[in-house]
Design a protein around this motif. Structure first.
Motif, mmCIF file in Angstrom:
data_model
loop_
_atom_site.group_PDB
_atom_site.id
_atom_site.type_symbol
_atom_site.label_atom_id
_atom_site.label_comp_id
_atom_site.label_asym_id
_atom_site.label_seq_id
_atom_site.Cartn_x
_atom_site.Cartn_y
_atom_site.Cartn_z
ATOM 1 N N ASN A 220 102.293 -95.064 82.495
ATOM 2 C CA ASN A 220 102.032 -94.731 81.100
ATOM 3 C C ASN A 220 100.694 -94.032 80.896
ATOM 4 O O ASN A 220 100.366 -93.653 79.772
ATOM 5 N N VAL A 221 99.901 -93.869 81.974
ATOM 6 C CA VAL A 221 98.530 -93.409 81.789
ATOM 7 C C VAL A 221 98.169 -92.162 82.579
ATOM 8 O O VAL A 221 97.287 -91.403 82.190
ATOM 9 N N GLY A 222 98.791 -91.923 83.726
ATOM 10 C CA GLY A 222 98.447 -90.776 84.541
ATOM 11 C C GLY A 222 97.062 -90.903 85.160
ATOM 12 O O GLY A 222 96.527 -92.003 85.335
ATOM 13 N N GLY A 223 96.466 -89.774 85.522
ATOM 14 C CA GLY A 223 95.097 -89.743 86.000
ATOM 15 C C GLY A 223 94.875 -90.467 87.318
ATOM 16 O O GLY A 223 95.748 -90.511 88.192
ATOM 17 N N GLU A 224 93.687 -91.044 87.455
ATOM 18 C CA GLU A 224 93.287 -91.664 88.710
ATOM 19 C C GLU A 224 94.103 -92.914 89.039
ATOM 20 O O GLU A 224 94.269 -93.252 90.215
ATOM 21 N N ILE A 225 94.618 -93.591 88.019
ATOM 22 C CA ILE A 225 95.448 -94.764 88.297
ATOM 23 C C ILE A 225 96.754 -94.334 88.963
ATOM 24 O O ILE A 225 97.249 -95.000 89.885
ATOM 25 N N LEU A 226 97.311 -93.224 88.523
ATOM 26 C CA LEU A 226 98.493 -92.682 89.196
ATOM 27 C C LEU A 226 98.169 -92.350 90.655
ATOM 28 O O LEU A 226 98.959 -92.659 91.557
ATOM 29 N N ASP A 227 97.010 -91.744 90.899
ATOM 30 C CA ASP A 227 96.616 -91.420 92.272
ATOM 31 C C ASP A 227 96.592 -92.676 93.142
ATOM 32 O O ASP A 227 97.079 -92.677 94.279
ATOM 33 N N SER A 228 96.010 -93.766 92.622
ATOM 34 C CA SER A 228 95.908 -95.004 93.393
ATOM 35 C C SER A 228 97.269 -95.641 93.617
ATOM 36 O O SER A 228 97.554 -96.173 94.693
ATOM 37 N N ALA A 229 98.111 -95.588 92.599
ATOM 38 C CA ALA A 229 99.460 -96.143 92.751
ATOM 39 C C ALA A 229 100.221 -95.401 93.850
ATOM 40 O O ALA A 229 100.916 -96.024 94.673
ATOM 41 N N MET A 230 100.077 -94.079 93.873
ATOM 42 C CA MET A 230 100.818 -93.280 94.848
ATOM 43 C C MET A 230 100.424 -93.610 96.286
ATOM 44 O O MET A 230 101.221 -93.451 97.202
ATOM 45 N N GLN A 231 99.212 -94.076 96.476
ATOM 46 C CA GLN A 231 98.764 -94.425 97.822
ATOM 47 C C GLN A 231 99.319 -95.778 98.287
ATOM 48 O O GLN A 231 99.075 -96.189 99.420
ATOM 49 N N ASN A 232 100.086 -96.425 97.410
ATOM 50 C CA ASN A 232 100.647 -97.734 97.736
ATOM 51 C C ASN A 232 102.170 -97.778 97.658
ATOM 52 O O ASN A 232 102.763 -98.856 97.749
ATOM 53 N N ILE A 233 102.811 -96.616 97.493
ATOM 54 C CA ILE A 233 104.263 -96.640 97.309
ATOM 55 C C ILE A 233 104.990 -96.839 98.638
ATOM 56 O O ILE A 233 104.496 -96.482 99.702
ATOM 57 N N ASN A 234 106.163 -97.410 98.529
ATOM 58 C CA ASN A 234 107.044 -97.627 99.682
ATOM 59 C C ASN A 234 107.965 -96.436 99.897
ATOM 60 O O ASN A 234 108.072 -95.540 99.045
ATOM 61 N N ASP A 235 108.661 -96.442 101.014
ATOM 62 C CA ASP A 235 109.703 -95.449 101.246
ATOM 63 C C ASP A 235 110.725 -95.512 100.110
ATOM 64 O O ASP A 235 111.112 -96.593 99.664
ATOM 65 N N PHE A 236 111.147 -94.357 99.651
ATOM 66 C CA PHE A 236 112.167 -94.228 98.603
ATOM 67 C C PHE A 236 111.731 -94.867 97.280
ATOM 68 O O PHE A 236 112.558 -95.320 96.487
ATOM 69 N N ALA A 237 110.422 -94.882 97.040
ATOM 70 C CA ALA A 237 109.906 -95.387 95.762
ATOM 71 C C ALA A 237 110.339 -94.479 94.623
ATOM 72 O O ALA A 237 110.634 -93.294 94.814
ATOM 73 N N ARG A 238 110.387 -95.047 93.430
ATOM 74 C CA ARG A 238 110.693 -94.289 92.218
ATOM 75 C C ARG A 238 109.483 -94.367 91.287
ATOM 76 O O ARG A 238 109.025 -95.462 90.951
ATOM 77 N N ILE A 239 108.980 -93.205 90.882
ATOM 78 C CA ILE A 239 107.825 -93.140 89.993
ATOM 79 C C ILE A 239 108.291 -92.550 88.675
ATOM 80 O O ILE A 239 108.810 -91.426 88.619
ATOM 81 N N ILE A 240 108.131 -93.330 87.615
ATOM 82 C CA ILE A 240 108.575 -92.912 86.282
ATOM 83 C C ILE A 240 107.362 -92.415 85.511
ATOM 84 O O ILE A 240 106.442 -93.185 85.212
#
Length: 331
Positions: A220-240
């Motif tokens: 819901n926020v984008g920015g640097e929090i999105l960057d940090s989340a992306m560094q923790n995703i699993n295989d076949f993750a879904r990002i909304i």
């Protein structure tokens, strides 16, 4: 006389009250087939900031010196339309006016009297529909997965997290105060929470709170929090990608980390979501949300401001983090 709120000038950065103007006009008179509406509750939402820019988007921008609009709940105080009766309540996309006439097309009659009228701007309105339909169409949650939610104490995020728990997921929320973190855990059942304002290393914090990685990230926020989340995703993750409130008031598009390598390596899906693309699914979604609400599996928050004159102020307060759950104004 009838009070109306118009957009006086386009904001530069965070909106200010002087960007809006209150005008008065004659109270409308009805023609055959029309109804007269009295505003009861007005929804103020972050996405409205985008409509204040003079640029193309999925919804037309607001015009200067004309009324703004959002979702409202209104009472019918006079009717010359056989499909609507005086005393009925409706919800729909309406102007920021105390009174307005309408032909009734596109309005939803409110028939369930067992929930507050204001719920039709929140859990049973566009915010609840956004949470549910984004998870259904993009998130596709599976039992045992980890769901990460930013803006977790907000109107959409708080519902997202609860649906995640209903679906049997581990749910971790990101919010901006210790009080909000305690609230989402104690009242909404989140398994863990991260205060982004006091966290020095967000990537590490997400890793610690999502030890099995992130399967679905509801952003819901984008920015640097999105960057940090992306560094923790699993295989076949879904990002909304539902919102990007961290950059709504930026005058220039900020740059961030490159996501291509992560997306390829993890074979992840990232997709934007606009709830208006799913109108044909609304009724089934409202039925499901209403069922969870009746069974006490779903709770909702509201932050209410009183008085038509406080609509612009309430809108601005969203960008100051002064709401938990749905921000609305009781007229």
């Amino acid at each position: 006389m009838n009070k109306v709120i118009t957009l006086k000038e386009r904001p530069s950065g965070k909106p200010e009250e002087n960007n809006f103007e209150f005008i008065t006009e004659e109270k409308p008179e009805l023609n055959n087939g029309e109804i007269l509406l009295k505003s009861k509750y007005i929804s103020v939402d972050p996405y409205l900031r985008g409509r204040m820019r003079d640029e193309d988007s999925y919804i037309p921008p607001f015009k200067l010196d004309e009324p703004l609009s959002s979702m409202l709940v209104a009472e019918i105080i006079e009717s010359k339309n056989d499909d609507f009766q005086q005393g009925d309540h409706v919800s729909g996309m309406l102007d920021w006016k105390q009174f307005q006439k309408h032909n009734g097309e596109g309005l939803n009659k409110i028939t369930n009297k067992n929930v507050p009228l204001s719920a039709y701007l929140g859990v049973l309105g566009l915010t609840g529909l956004t949470a549910y339909l984004a998870l259904e169409n993009i998130g596709k949650l599976k039992k045992g997965e980890t769901l990460l939610v930013s803006g977790a104490a907000g109107a959409v995020g708080s519902i997202v997290g609860q649906i995640g728990k209903i679906k049997g997921c581990r749910v971790v929320g990101i919010a901006g105060t210790d009080e909000k973190i305690a609230h989402i855990k104690d009242d909404f059942g989140f398994d863990a929470g991260i205060n982004y304002k006091t966290t020095e290393d967000m990537t590490k914090a997400i890793s610690e709170n999502c030890p099995d990685g992130v399967d679905v990230y509801f952003d819901n926020v984008g920015g640097e929090i999105l960057d940090s989340a992306m560094q923790n995703i699993n295989d076949f993750a879904r990002i909304i990608n539902c919102g990007a409130i961290s950059i709504y008031n930026k005058e220039e598009v900020p740059t961030g980390m490159r996501l291509e390598g992560i997306m390829v390596k993890k074979r992840a899906l990232m997709q934007g979501f606009i709830v208006r693309d799913h109108v044909d699914e609304f009724q089934d979604a409202i039925k499901q949300l209403g069922s969870w609400l009746a069974d006490d599996k779903l709770k909702f928050d509201e932050t209410k401001r009183e008085g038509f004159e406080n609509v612009p102020k309430a809108f601005i307060e969203i960008f100051e983090g002064k709401n938990t759950g749905k921000m609305l104004v009781e007229v």
